[in-house]
Design a protein around this motif. Sequence first.
Motif, short mmCIF file in Angstrom:
data_model
loop_
_atom_site.label_atom_id
_atom_site.label_comp_id
_atom_site.label_asym_id
_atom_site.label_seq_id
_atom_site.Cartn_x
_atom_site.Cartn_y
_atom_site.Cartn_z
N ALA A 139 10.67 23.16 22.64
CA ALA A 139 12.12 22.99 22.45
C ALA A 139 12.81 22.66 23.78
O ALA A 139 13.68 21.78 23.84
CB ALA A 139 12.71 24.25 21.83
N LEU A 140 12.40 23.35 24.85
CA LEU A 140 12.98 23.07 26.17
C LEU A 140 12.65 21.65 26.62
O LEU A 140 13.48 20.96 27.22
CB LEU A 140 12.46 24.08 27.19
CG LEU A 140 12.97 25.52 27.04
CD1 LEU A 140 12.25 26.43 28.01
CD2 LEU A 140 14.47 25.59 27.24
N TYR A 141 11.43 21.21 26.34
CA TYR A 141 11.02 19.87 26.74
C TYR A 141 11.79 18.80 25.96
O TYR A 141 12.18 17.77 26.53
CB TYR A 141 9.51 19.71 26.52
CG TYR A 141 8.94 18.47 27.13
CD1 TYR A 141 8.60 17.36 26.35
CD2 TYR A 141 8.72 18.38 28.51
CE1 TYR A 141 8.07 16.22 26.91
CE2 TYR A 141 8.18 17.23 29.07
CZ TYR A 141 7.86 16.17 28.28
OH TYR A 141 7.33 15.04 28.84
N LEU A 142 12.00 19.03 24.68
CA LEU A 142 12.78 18.08 23.89
C LEU A 142 14.20 17.95 24.44
O LEU A 142 14.74 16.85 24.54
CB LEU A 142 12.82 18.51 22.42
CG LEU A 142 11.51 18.40 21.65
CD1 LEU A 142 11.65 19.04 20.26
CD2 LEU A 142 11.06 16.96 21.52
N ARG A 143 14.78 19.07 24.82
CA ARG A 143 16.12 19.03 25.43
C ARG A 143 16.08 18.29 26.76
O ARG A 143 17.00 17.54 27.09
CB ARG A 143 16.64 20.45 25.62
CG ARG A 143 17.00 21.17 24.33
CD ARG A 143 17.45 22.60 24.59
NE ARG A 143 18.60 22.65 25.49
CZ ARG A 143 19.04 23.77 26.05
NH1 ARG A 143 18.42 24.92 25.82
NH2 ARG A 143 20.10 23.74 26.85
N TRP A 144 15.00 18.50 27.51
CA TRP A 144 14.86 17.82 28.80
C TRP A 144 14.74 16.30 28.62
O TRP A 144 15.22 15.53 29.44
CB TRP A 144 13.64 18.37 29.52
CG TRP A 144 13.40 17.80 30.88
CD1 TRP A 144 14.09 18.07 32.03
CD2 TRP A 144 12.38 16.86 31.24
NE1 TRP A 144 13.56 17.36 33.09
CE2 TRP A 144 12.51 16.60 32.63
CE3 TRP A 144 11.37 16.21 30.53
CZ2 TRP A 144 11.67 15.73 33.31
CZ3 TRP A 144 10.55 15.33 31.21
CH2 TRP A 144 10.69 15.10 32.58
N LEU A 145 14.10 15.89 27.53
CA LEU A 145 13.98 14.47 27.25
C LEU A 145 15.31 13.85 26.86
O LEU A 145 15.48 12.63 26.95
CB LEU A 145 12.97 14.22 26.12
CG LEU A 145 11.49 14.43 26.45
CD1 LEU A 145 10.65 14.27 25.19
CD2 LEU A 145 11.01 13.47 27.53
N GLY A 146 16.25 14.67 26.42
CA GLY A 146 17.56 14.15 26.04
C GLY A 146 17.97 14.41 24.61
O GLY A 146 19.06 14.02 24.21
N ASP B 228 3.70 8.64 27.06
CA ASP B 228 3.89 8.34 28.48
C ASP B 228 5.20 7.62 28.72
O ASP B 228 5.93 7.92 29.69
CB ASP B 228 2.72 7.47 28.96
CG ASP B 228 2.66 7.37 30.47
OD1 ASP B 228 2.71 6.25 30.99
OD2 ASP B 228 2.57 8.42 31.14
N VAL B 229 5.55 6.67 27.85
CA VAL B 229 6.82 5.94 27.98
C VAL B 229 7.99 6.90 27.80
O VAL B 229 8.95 6.88 28.58
CB VAL B 229 6.89 4.80 26.95
CG1 VAL B 229 8.29 4.19 26.91
CG2 VAL B 229 5.86 3.73 27.28
N LEU B 230 7.93 7.75 26.78
CA LEU B 230 9.02 8.68 26.52
C LEU B 230 9.18 9.68 27.66
O LEU B 230 10.30 10.00 28.08
CB LEU B 230 8.77 9.42 25.21
CG LEU B 230 9.90 10.30 24.67
CD1 LEU B 230 11.17 9.48 24.47
CD2 LEU B 230 9.48 10.96 23.38
N SER B 231 8.06 10.16 28.19
CA SER B 231 8.12 11.11 29.30
C SER B 231 8.74 10.48 30.53
O SER B 231 9.46 11.14 31.29
CB SER B 231 6.70 11.60 29.63
OG SER B 231 6.71 12.46 30.74
N GLY B 232 8.49 9.19 30.73
CA GLY B 232 9.01 8.52 31.92
C GLY B 232 10.45 8.10 31.83
O GLY B 232 11.15 8.03 32.83
N THR B 233 10.92 7.80 30.59
CA THR B 233 12.28 7.26 30.46
C THR B 233 13.22 8.17 29.69
O THR B 233 14.43 7.99 29.74
CB THR B 233 12.25 5.90 29.75
OG1 THR B 233 11.73 6.07 28.41
CG2 THR B 233 11.40 4.91 30.51
#
Length: 252
Positions: free
Chosen positions: A139-146, A238-243
């Motif tokens: 959940a924290l990572y999803l928020r970090w992604l935006g 990888d694309v989602l993590s980077g952008t």
Amino acid sequence: MAETVAVRCPACRREHRYTAPAYPCACGAPVAPRLDRDGTATPVSHRVWQDDWVAVRCGSCGRRGEWPRPEVGCPCGVVLRVALAEEDEQGAAARDDTPPADVPPAPEAATDRRAAAAARPPFLSVTIRTARDAVTATALYLRWLGYRGVRRADQRPPSGIGLAARGVVAQVDPAVRPATLRDVECLWLTAMTESAECLYFSLAGYADDARARADTLGVALFLLDLTGTPRPVNAPADVLSGTGTGTEHRAP
């Protein structure tokens, strides 16, 4: 616009009106198979995996993806496979397991997403000791992604825990066995009904056929290590993590 055709059951002669469903391409445009108005529906006598999917090209970006083949269930008990236009039939016959080539986003959009990603604070992970910790880290990572408004998904997945936010569904799998082909496909089908992206987070990794299928369908796969930091294991991840998602980012 989705097509509507008349489909007649060869068993009971009942006629049905069928409208082809549209699915979202990775570029965001709706994609629907082209139906053959003069074609004849064929009964499904037995299931073969390859026959349940059809390759359809997006009219906006040219990407070719695999989608469920159109079918109609007749009240008499016969399942009818709807006839497709020649181009889609040829695509279905010629398809293989090679992932479609990624079509890059427009330069302006890519630049904006990279700029937003560069402005992100570092991801702050939580140590994973329990299944609940794995859900928290995801959940924290999803928020970090935006993604905003991360919550427990309304539809429970066959295994693991489902999370959802606007435009995305995610599955957290804390099991000790690798995620299977069925796990990935069930998540993708759920995402299709929600017109959303889908992300899979596994503690034990993925079976080889699951990874190959995820690449074909564009499912982003992440591996959760015990530090709570998701690691992308395929190109979509990888694309989602980077952008990120391209939305405003705040610290979780």
